[in-house]
Design an enzyme around this catalytic site. Structure first.
Site, PDB file in Angstrom:
ATOM      1  N   LYS A   1       0.737  -1.143   0.023  1.00  0.00           N
ATOM      2  CA  LYS A   1      -0.140  -0.213   0.013  1.00  0.00           C
ATOM      3  C   LYS A   1       0.853   1.092   0.083  1.00  0.00           C
ATOM      4  CE  LYS A   1      -1.787   2.812   2.820  1.00  0.00           C
ATOM      5  NZ  LYS A   1      -1.704   3.934   1.990  1.00  0.00           N
TER       6      LYS A   1
ATOM      7  N   GLU B   1       9.523   1.117  10.644  1.00  0.00           N
ATOM      8  CA  GLU B   1      10.661   2.166  10.417  1.00  0.00           C
ATOM      9  C   GLU B   1      10.336   3.425  10.650  1.00  0.00           C
ATOM     10  OE1 GLU B   1      13.636   1.238  10.018  1.00  0.00           O
ATOM     11  OE2 GLU B   1      13.544  -0.758   8.891  1.00  0.00           O
TER      12      GLU B   1
HETATM   13  P1  NAD Z   1       2.473   8.603   7.610  1.00  0.00           P
HETATM   14  O1  NAD Z   1       2.257   7.755   8.953  1.00  0.00           O
HETATM   15  O2  NAD Z   1       1.213   9.462   7.977  1.00  0.00           O
HETATM   16  O3  NAD Z   1       2.207   7.496   6.438  1.00  0.00           O
HETATM   17  C1  NAD Z   1       2.854   6.458   6.101  1.00  0.00           C
HETATM   18  C2  NAD Z   1       2.052   5.350   5.631  1.00  0.00           C
HETATM   19  O4  NAD Z   1       0.886   5.106   6.627  1.00  0.00           O
HETATM   20  C3  NAD Z   1       1.253   5.952   4.481  1.00  0.00           C
HETATM   21  O5  NAD Z   1       1.056   4.730   3.370  1.00  0.00           O
HETATM   22  C4  NAD Z   1      -0.272   6.101   5.018  1.00  0.00           C
HETATM   23  O6  NAD Z   1      -1.402   6.202   4.061  1.00  0.00           O
HETATM   24  C5  NAD Z   1      -0.238   5.122   5.899  1.00  0.00           C
HETATM   25  N1  NAD Z   1      -1.128   5.033   7.041  1.00  0.00           N
HETATM   26  C6  NAD Z   1      -1.570   6.258   7.628  1.00  0.00           C
HETATM   27  N2  NAD Z   1      -2.563   5.821   8.614  1.00  0.00           N
HETATM   28  C7  NAD Z   1      -2.497   4.497   8.656  1.00  0.00           C
HETATM   29  C8  NAD Z   1      -3.294   3.610   9.400  1.00  0.00           C
HETATM   30  N3  NAD Z   1      -4.249   3.859  10.397  1.00  0.00           N
HETATM   31  N4  NAD Z   1      -3.264   2.458   9.376  1.00  0.00           N
HETATM   32  C9  NAD Z   1      -2.558   1.848   8.483  1.00  0.00           C
HETATM   33  N5  NAD Z   1      -1.636   2.822   7.582  1.00  0.00           N
HETATM   34  C10 NAD Z   1      -1.816   4.227   7.866  1.00  0.00           C
HETATM   35  O7  NAD Z   1       3.607   9.278   7.498  1.00  0.00           O
HETATM   36  P2  NAD Z   1       4.082  10.166   6.308  1.00  0.00           P
HETATM   37  O8  NAD Z   1       3.731  11.495   6.828  1.00  0.00           O
HETATM   38  O9  NAD Z   1       3.388   9.554   5.259  1.00  0.00           O
HETATM   39  O10 NAD Z   1       5.523  10.030   6.112  1.00  0.00           O
HETATM   40  C11 NAD Z   1       6.579  10.698   6.873  1.00  0.00           C
HETATM   41  C12 NAD Z   1       7.063   9.794   8.114  1.00  0.00           C
HETATM   42  O11 NAD Z   1       7.695   8.599   7.610  1.00  0.00           O
HETATM   43  C13 NAD Z   1       8.109  10.596   8.675  1.00  0.00           C
HETATM   44  O12 NAD Z   1       7.659  10.594   9.803  1.00  0.00           O
HETATM   45  C14 NAD Z   1       9.273   9.961   8.479  1.00  0.00           C
HETATM   46  O13 NAD Z   1      10.284   9.925   9.574  1.00  0.00           O
HETATM   47  C15 NAD Z   1       8.967   8.566   8.302  1.00  0.00           C
HETATM   48  N6  NAD Z   1       9.922   7.763   7.653  1.00  0.00           N
HETATM   49  C16 NAD Z   1      10.793   6.695   7.977  1.00  0.00           C
HETATM   50  C17 NAD Z   1      11.493   6.227   7.208  1.00  0.00           C
HETATM   51  C18 NAD Z   1      12.292   5.289   7.936  1.00  0.00           C
HETATM   52  O14 NAD Z   1      12.997   4.202   7.364  1.00  0.00           O
HETATM   53  N7  NAD Z   1      12.440   5.017   9.180  1.00  0.00           N
HETATM   54  C19 NAD Z   1      11.591   6.577   6.061  1.00  0.00           C
HETATM   55  C20 NAD Z   1      10.859   7.415   5.400  1.00  0.00           C
HETATM   56  C21 NAD Z   1      10.054   7.966   6.053  1.00  0.00           C
END
Ligand code: NAD
Length: 477
Positions: free
Chosen positions: A173, A248
Site C-alpha cells: 500500500k 521504520e
Molecule cells: P504516515 O505515518 O502518515 O504515513 C505512512 C503510510 O502509512 C502511508 O502509506 C499512509 O497512508 C499509511 N497510514 C496512515 N495511517 C494509517 C493507519 N491508520 N493504518 C495503516 N496505515 C496508515 O507518515 P507520512 O507522513 O506519510 O511519512 C512521513 C514519516 O515517515 C516521517 O515521520 C518519517 O520519519 C517516516 N519515514 C521513516 C523512514 C524510515 O526508514 N525510518 C523512511 C521514510 C519516512
C-alpha cells in the site's frame, strides 16, 4: 501511467468506485486520478496473495528462479529509469537528479536480493541426544507493506525485494500522495515473470486501506515505514491477530561537528544531511551539534551555502530543493518555522516560496541558538529546516545527541579515530555515519532504536524479518 489497482496480476477498478487525486506539488496541477482501495479491495488483494502463497506457486519456485525474476525486474527497471524518475519527480516534487538516484538505488536493491534468493537456508543444531535437528528459515507468509511518500519507489523496494526473495507474497500500500511508481513497480514485476498474486499494489488512504490491511487476518506480517504516531497505532492494531511487525519510523538525527573535523567536508555533510530530499528524509541530520570553538565558522559557512541552494522547478538542472510533497506538509513545515522564529535565531531562509505563483516550496532554513525543549529541536519537521546546537565537550555532545525519543541515525565529524569510535558507540541510533552522511547501500541494514522503530530494512537482516525459524527434529534412536 498506471492508475488502477494491481490485484492478482490484473488491473482493476476499486470495488466502491472511490479514487484519489495525485497532485504535482511543484505546479499544484492534478497529475492523475488513481483508484482508491477500500476494505473490499484490500480483502481481494490479501486473498490473492494468500492463495499465491498457499498454492506454492511462489514459495515453491526455486530460490534460483526467484532470484532470476528479481534480477530481470532490476533490468526492466533500469531500462525504464528515466520514465520512473520523471514520474517520481512529478508526484513527489523532488529534483529529477534525486529521483534518478532513487531509481538507481532501487535497481541495486533488486539485484542485491536476487543474489540472496537461493542462499536462504538453515543449519544443523547439535542436540544432546544425537538426533538430527536442523533449524531453517521459512517465509513468514503474506506481507502487508505500507510505505510513505518521501521515497515512494525506493522504500517500496526495501520491502518488496527481500520479501519476494524469501518466498513471501505481498500486498503493497503506497502513500495516497505518491502511488504512481509503486503501480509501475507492479507492472515491471509482472513483466519479469512474477507468479500471479505474489505482488499486489493497492493505493489508498491510511485510515481505510492501510487500517484494513493491518487488521486483515490473512496477513502474517506488516512491514511499515512512516511516522511514529502511525507506527504506534499499527502496533496496537496488529496485536489482535499477533502479526509480526517491522516499524521504520521517524527521526531527529544529530549530526555532530567536533573542533578537529575537516570543517569543509563537515559543512558539506551538514548541508546534504538536512537539505537533500528537501529534508523529507527520515534520517535527515536535523540537529546540528557544533563545538563552541568552531561554531561561528561553521554557521557562517553553512548559511552562505544554504542561501545559494535554489528551490524551484524540479526539472531544472540548477534546482537543489524541490517542492514539499503536499499542501498539508508545507503548512506543517511553515508552522515549525514560525515556532522557530519565536524561539530561536533565524540565520537563513525561513520563507515559503513559489514558481509562477504556484508550488509548495520552502527556502533552505537554518536556526541557531536552539536547545532541547524547543519544538524545532525535539520534533521531527520533515522539511528543509536545521536547528544548530552548541556543545563544549564530548560528553555534552553525546548527551545532547541522545536527548531525543528517536534513534534512527546520527553523524559525526572528527579526525580523531578514538573519538569517532567512542562517540559512535555511545550514540543510541541504528546507523552512525562517521565523516560522511546520508549514505545507503542494500548490504547495510537500516532501521531504528527507541521510538524510531524496530526490525531492519536492507542487508541480510531484512531477510530475518520475512522469514521464521522452523526447527525440524528427526529422532534417530
Ligand atoms: P504516515 O505515518 O502518515 O504515513 C505512512 C503510510 O502509512 C502511508 O502509506 C499512509 O497512508 C499509511 N497510514 C496512515 N495511517 C494509517 C493507519 N491508520 N493504518 C495503516 N496505515 C496508515 O507518515 P507520512 O507522513 O506519510 O511519512 C512521513 C514519516 O515517515 C516521517 O515521520 C518519517 O520519519 C517516516 N519515514 C521513516 C523512514 C524510515 O526508514 N525510518 C523512511 C521514510 C519516512
Amino acid at each position: 501511467m498506471r492508475t488502477e489497482l494491481y490485484i492478482n496480476g490484473e488491473w482493476r477498478k476499486a470495488a466502491s468506485g472511490a479514487h484519489l487525486e495525485v497532485v504535482n506539488p511543484a505546479t499544484e496541477e492534478r497529475l492523475a486520478t488513481v483508484q482508491a482501495a477500500g476494505a473490499d479491495d484490500i480483502d481481494a488483494a490479501v486473498r490473492a496473495a494468500r492463495s499465491c502463497f498457499e498454492s506454492d506457486s511462489w514459495q515453491g519456485t526455486s530460490g534460483r528462479r526467484r532470484g532470476a525474476i528479481l534480477s530481470k525486474a532490476a533490468d526492466l527497471l533500469e531500462a525504464r529509469a528515466q520514465e520512473f524518475a520523471e514520474v517520481e519527480t512529478r508526484q513527489n516534487g523532488k529534483p529529477l537528479f534525486e529521483s534518478k538516484i532513487d531509481v538507481a538505488q532501487t535497481v541495486d536493491v533488486f539485484r542485491y536480493y536476487a543474489g540472496w534468493a537461493d542462499k536462504i537456508g538453515g543449519e544443523i543444531r547439535p542436540v544432546d541426544m544425537g538426533d538430527f535437528v536442523f533449524a531453517e528459515r521459512v517465509p513468514v507468509g503474506v506481507v502487508g507493506a505500507i510505505v510513505p511518500w518521501n521515497f515512494p519507489l525506493n522504500l517500496a523496494s526495501w520491502k518488496v525485494a527481500p520479501a519476494l526473495a524469501a518466498g513471501c507474497t505481498i500486498v503493497l500500500k503506497p502513500a495516497p500522495e505518491t502511488p504512481l511508481t509503486a503501480l509501475l513497480l507492479g507492472e515491471i514485476l509482472g513483466d519479469a515473470g512474477l507468479a500471479v498474486g505474489a505482488l499486489n499494489v493497492v493505493p489508498g488512504d491510511g485510515p481505510t486501506a492501510g487500517a484494513a490491511l493491518v487488521r486483515h487476518p490473512g496477513v502474517d506480517k506488516i512491514s511499515f515505514t512512516g511516522s511514529t504516531a502511525t507506527g504506534k497505532l499499527i502496533m496496537r492494531e496488529a496485536a489482535d491477530t499477533v502479526k509480526r511487525v517491522t516499524l521504520e519510523l521517524g527521526g531527529k538525527s544529530p549530526n555532530i561537528i567536533f573542533a578537529d573535523a575537516d570543517l569543509k567536508a563537515a559543512v558539506r555533510g551538514a548541508q546534504t544531511g538536512i537539505f537533500y530530499g528537501k529534508g523529507e528524509v527520515c534520517a535527515a541530520g536535523s540537529r546540528l551539534l557544533v563545538h563552541r570553538s568552531v561554531h561561528d565558522q561553521v554557521v557562517e559557512e553553512l548559511a552562505s551555502r544554504a542561501a545559494k541552494l535554489a528551490y524551484g522547478d524540479p526539472f531544472e538542472k540548477s534546482t537543489r530543493i524541490g517542492a514539499i510533497v503536499s499542501k498539508r506538509q508545507h503548512e506543517r513545515v511553515m508552522g515549525y518555522i514560525a515556532s522557530g522564529k519565536a524561539d530561536a535565531k533565524l540565520v537563513v531562509g525561513g520563507s515559503a516560496g513559489s514558481v509562477n505563483g504556484k508550488g509548495y516550496f520552502v527556502e533552505a532554513t537554518v536556526f541557531d541558538d536552539t536547545r532541547p525543549g524547543m519544538k524545532i529541536v525535539d520534533e521531527e519537521i520533515f522539511g528543509p529546516v536545521l536547528s544548530v546546537l552548541t556543545f563544549d565537550d564530548v560528553d555534552e555532545a553525546i548527551q545532547l545527541a541522545n536527548q531525543t525519543s528517536y534513534g534512527l541515525a546520527a553523524g559525526l565529524w572528527t579526525a580523531d579515530i578514538k573519538q569517532a569510535f567512542r562517540v559512535a558507540r555511545a550514540i543510541r541510533a541504528g546507523t552512525v555515519w562517521v565523516n560522511t552522511y546520508n549514505l545507503y547501500d542494500p548490504a547495510a541494514p537500516f532501521g531504528g532504536f527507541k521510538q524510531s522503530g524496530f526490525g531492519r530494512d536492507l542487508g541480510r537482516e531484512a531477510l530475518d524479518g520475512y522469514t521464521e525459524s522452523k526447527t525440524v527434529w528427526i529422532g534417530l534412536r
